[in-house]
Motif scaffolding. Structure first.
Motif, PDB file in Angstrom:
ATOM      1  N   HIS A 246       0.828  -1.215   0.000  1.00 61.03           N
ATOM      2  CA  HIS A 246       0.000   0.000   0.000  1.00 61.03           C
ATOM      3  C   HIS A 246       0.856   1.256   0.000  1.00 61.03           C
ATOM      4  CE1 HIS A 246       1.094  -0.635   4.137  1.00 61.03           C
ATOM      5  NE2 HIS A 246       0.612   0.517   4.497  1.00 61.03           N
ATOM      6  N   TYR A 247       2.086   1.157   0.495  1.00 62.50           N
ATOM      7  CA  TYR A 247       2.971   2.330   0.472  1.00 62.50           C
ATOM      8  C   TYR A 247       3.153   2.814  -0.968  1.00 62.50           C
ATOM      9  CZ  TYR A 247       4.425   0.778   5.153  1.00 62.50           C
ATOM     10  OH  TYR A 247       4.453   0.393   6.459  1.00 62.50           O
ATOM     11  N   ARG A 261     -12.072   1.988  10.519  1.00 63.01           N
ATOM     12  CA  ARG A 261     -13.059   0.911  10.731  1.00 63.01           C
ATOM     13  C   ARG A 261     -12.843   0.148  12.034  1.00 63.01           C
ATOM     14  NH1 ARG A 261     -11.981  -0.447   4.961  1.00 63.01           N
ATOM     15  NH2 ARG A 261     -10.849  -2.315   5.564  1.00 63.01           N
ATOM     16  N   VAL A 455       0.896  -2.146  14.506  1.00 67.02           N
ATOM     17  CA  VAL A 455      -0.204  -2.325  13.560  1.00 67.02           C
ATOM     18  C   VAL A 455       0.326  -2.945  12.265  1.00 67.02           C
ATOM     19  CG1 VAL A 455      -1.921  -1.134  12.134  1.00 67.02           C
ATOM     20  CG2 VAL A 455      -1.505  -0.390  14.481  1.00 67.02           C
ATOM     21  N   GLY A 456      -0.273  -4.039  11.855  1.00 68.67           N
ATOM     22  CA  GLY A 456       0.146  -4.665  10.608  1.00 68.67           C
ATOM     23  C   GLY A 456       1.187  -5.752  10.816  1.00 68.67           C
ATOM     24  N   PHE A 460      -4.341  -6.952  12.691  1.00 66.42           N
ATOM     25  CA  PHE A 460      -4.563  -5.516  12.769  1.00 66.42           C
ATOM     26  C   PHE A 460      -5.538  -5.164  13.876  1.00 66.42           C
ATOM     27  CE2 PHE A 460      -3.848  -1.845   9.983  1.00 66.42           C
ATOM     28  CZ  PHE A 460      -4.697  -0.919  10.568  1.00 66.42           C
TER      29      PHE A 460
ATOM     30  N   CYS B  34      -7.372  -4.228   5.005  1.00 58.60           N
ATOM     31  CA  CYS B  34      -6.827  -4.105   3.655  1.00 58.60           C
ATOM     32  C   CYS B  34      -7.595  -3.055   2.858  1.00 58.60           C
ATOM     33  CB  CYS B  34      -6.885  -5.442   2.946  1.00 58.60           C
ATOM     34  SG  CYS B  34      -8.525  -6.120   2.863  1.00 58.60           S
ATOM     35  N   VAL B  63      -2.840  -5.531   1.996  1.00 55.60           N
ATOM     36  CA  VAL B  63      -2.864  -5.420   3.460  1.00 55.60           C
ATOM     37  C   VAL B  63      -2.190  -4.111   3.873  1.00 55.60           C
ATOM     38  CG1 VAL B  63      -1.940  -6.427   5.586  1.00 55.60           C
ATOM     39  CG2 VAL B  63      -2.905  -7.899   3.827  1.00 55.60           C
ATOM     40  N   ILE B  64      -2.761  -3.476   4.891  1.00 61.07           N
ATOM     41  CA  ILE B  64      -2.228  -2.186   5.361  1.00 61.07           C
ATOM     42  C   ILE B  64      -1.383  -2.405   6.606  1.00 61.07           C
ATOM     43  CG2 ILE B  64      -2.863   0.106   6.150  1.00 61.07           C
ATOM     44  CD1 ILE B  64      -5.701  -0.494   5.054  1.00 61.07           C
ATOM     45  N   SER B  65      -0.243  -1.741   6.655  1.00 62.32           N
ATOM     46  CA  SER B  65       0.508  -1.705   7.923  1.00 62.32           C
ATOM     47  C   SER B  65       0.763  -0.246   8.271  1.00 62.32           C
ATOM     48  CB  SER B  65       1.801  -2.508   7.822  1.00 62.32           C
ATOM     49  OG  SER B  65       2.591  -2.011   6.772  1.00 62.32           O
TER      50      SER B  65
END
Lengths: 575, 68
Positions: A246-247, A261, A455-456, A460, B34, B63-65
């Motif tokens: 995601h980065y 969420r 986190v992660g 999570f 995610c 997936v998010i960290s």
């Protein structure tokens, strides 16, 4: 051989010398604590000293793999005794300065003492390697954006710049040092935390400007073959994993999609409320859609050679540049934590903070406390921006806000002040990520997610409570040694291959292929040395705790409180 | 069954699955948060339950960290 530049701020001189042999194998966080403890052992620095006094050095340094083609090996670390926390501090940043220092053959720059007069200066390191302190009085009060433009006009587009804005000049404890990015050179990367900018202002230094050298420094290797073999594999792995992350695909802003969420996102001064729509209003979808319409971008490198490429440019609705290096922490704390859900307004505040030279985390928390105490209304972004302008102008309240969240809380008699060791919490509610809460409480740096945000790394926000202590402990060690080497986001892509990092370390510095040189030598030992400094500075186990309200106020969304006992947390550094 | 690409791998899944059901299946017990990207566009969480996966779709589940 690597050089160090020593700025005697009192005498107004700069001298160049080889890096001392005792510091040869260190870089980044490990170099900072070893340099500072060297001063302590030599009787030149009392850990209890006034952070604004002459004993406290301000150190700029590169990591252990600077000068090589190791991806993200050009983080800049800035260290000192923190003016904000009173603890040891390493605040790191991406951007161009460390790369340009390495090209110049400079591993560290130390600003020592305080000036005899109030004249503002800047350090210019020229193409020929010469270093001079030059008059910066004409730039006093100038924001970081304009200052960068002026320096590029004067010296050309290749210069790398570390500068302070009005907040640093006025020695506000939340002042950052802004670092120019790769490419356009925007001052949007920051050594933001702990008030390192305030110390730079105390040294009378407006900026360090590093030019591209005519002759690039050639790194010396103990075993170049070994290093090249390991770095090739590491970079490949980092690219394979990093570009799927995601980065790279979005940027750290995407984190809000999840934290909105599951109760980890701070909302209205860590009230414990949920804000389910924050992910949609401020997260991936809005950010990417606005970029597509307006010509911004993501997937951008903040330093040459980075393969993770988490940075971005965010434009306004007319397609004009607004900000860059626009990150989750900024969005979370200046957004939902202040009840603001307009991404453009948050981006404007990010731009203002970078220009004034203040930590966005500290400002987001401080403004939220001001909102809770009725200084301005919840969700009023324009009023929040007006407060930031007060920091720039140095009004009575602007001075308090410039000193950060705790200062604002105390001035307004607030009961809920989210700080640990005087530094404000970042964008993770510790009731729902207890490992991160343990890190906030026990970190040697004050509340700091970069010390080990769990986190992660575990499920999570919903992992067995009993694993939180273990995870925070392991991660604090791992991140301590990675802080000497590379970017945290890059480390998370290769953290299962410490053997490769060791190979690189041995290829660079020689010696035994012993993993404990990394895990213990650059990890555990550094953490314990930082902790020893803090203890000598007067900190005790009693300081390793979260504000009481996290233990007594249940999170509205999850019903959780922070319930890790004090005695449990005291075991974290018993290795 | 339909054929889709999930994180660049061609995969067969049941037809009629929603994004919410697909994410649940992919997550298993991990509960990792995610983000989802369907044919190049982010699908926001509130639309997961009404977004039906079709044959030939390209889906990314990331997936998010932490960080920032």
């Amino acid at each position: 051989m690597w050089s160090q530049l020593y700025i005697d701020c009192n005498a107004g001189t700069v001298t160049k010398a080889p890096v001392p042999e005792a510091l040869r194998e260190f870089g980044g966080r490990s170099l900072i604590v070893n340099y500072i403890m060297g001063l302590v052992k030599a009787g030149k620095m009392d850990p209890k000293c006034d952070p604004f006094g002459p004993q406290n050095p301000l150190i700029f340094c590169t990591g252990v793999f600077a000068g090589t083609n190791f991806s993200t090996g050009h983080r800049l670390s800035v260290g000192c005794k923190s003016p904000l926390t009173g603890t040891i501090k390493e605040s790191s940043s991406g951007g161009m300065v460390a790369k340009m220092m390495a090209d110049q053959g400079i591993k560290m720059i130390v600003a020592a003492g305080v000036p005899a007069d109030d004249k503002l200066k800047y350090l210019y390191i020229g193409k020929d390697g010469s270093a001079q302190l030059l008059d910066a009085e004409e730039y006093r009060g100038m924001g970081n954006y304009e200052f960068g433009d002026v320096m590029r006009e004067k010296y050309g587009k290749d210069v790398a710049i570390a500068s302070i804005g009005p907040a640093g000049e006025n020695k506000y404890k939340a002042a950052s040092i802004q670092i120019s990015e790769f490419g356009e050179g925007y001052p949007s990367r920051a050594a933001a935390r702990g008030g390192v900018g305030a110390l730079m202002g105390t040294k009378g230094l407006k900026a360090i400007v590093v030019d591209k050298p005519d002759n690039k420094y050639k790194v010396e290797y103990a075993n170049e073959e070994l290093f090249k073999e390991a770095v090739k594999e590491t970079n490949k792995l980092m690219m394979e994993n990093g570009q799927k992350s995601h980065y790279h695909k979005v940027g750290t802003i995407s984190i809000i999609d999840g934290t909105s969420r599951n109760g980890i996102l701070p909302v209205r001064n860590f009230s414990g409320d949920m804000m389910f729509d924050a992910g949609e209003k401020l997260g991936s979808a809005t950010f990417l859609a606005n970029n597509a319409k307006r010509g911004g971008c993501n997937g951008k490198a903040c330093q040459p050679g980075c393969v993770v490429q988490c940075s971005n440019v965010y434009n306004d609705e007319n397609g004009n540049y607004l900000t860059s290096g626009f990150e989750y922490e900024t969005v979370a704390l200046l957004g939902p934590n202040c009840d603001i859900t307009d991404l453009d307004k948050v981006a404007m505040m990010d731009r203002m903070c970078d220009d004034i030279g203040v930590d966005t985390i500290e400002m987001g928390d401080a403004i939220a406390v001001a909102m809770e105490e009725g200084k301005i209304a919840w969700g009023d972004a324009d009023a929040a921006m007006a407060l930031l302008e007060e920091v720039r102008r140095g009004t009575e309240f602007g001075k308090i806000l410039g000193d950060g969240c705790e200062a604002v809380g105390l001035a307004l008699n607030a009961k809920r002040i989210p700080v640990v060791k005087h530094q404000s919490l970042s964008g993770y509610d510790p009731r729902n990520t207890k490992g991160t809460g343990i890190t906030y409480a026990t970190s040697t740096q004050g509340a700091d997610h970069t010390a080990a945000c769990t986190v992660g790394y575990t499920t999570f926000g919903d992992y067995p409570r009993d694993t939180a202590l273990y995870v925070s402990n392991k991660l604090q060690v791992a991140i301590t040694f990675s802080d000497s080497m590379m970017c945290l986001f890059a480390f998370s892509q290769v953290s299962s291959r410490i053997d490769l990092l060791l190979k690189m370390y041995v290829g660079m510095y020689g010696g035994e292929m012993d993993i404990s040189r990394v895990t213990a030598g650059l990890g555990v030992k550094i953490l314990l040395t930082e902790r020893a400094f803090n203890q000598m500075a007067g900190f005790t186990d009693a300081d390793d705790d979260l504000p009481e309200f996290f233990r007594t106020e249940r999170h509205q969304g999850t019903g959780e409180v922070f319930d890790i006992g004090k005695l449990e947390m005291e075991t974290i550094f018993k290795f | 069954m339909i054929k889709v690409k999930i994180n660049k791998e061609i995969t067969e899944i049941k037809s009629g699955l929603t994004m919410a059901a697909l994410v649940k299946e992919m997550q298993g017990q991990s509960k990792m948060e995610c983000i989802t990207i369907l044919n190049g566009s982010v699908v926001v969480f509130s639309k997961w339950s009404e977004t039906i996966i079709n044959d030939g779709d390209e889906i990314e589940i990331i997936v998010i960290s932490s960080g920032g």
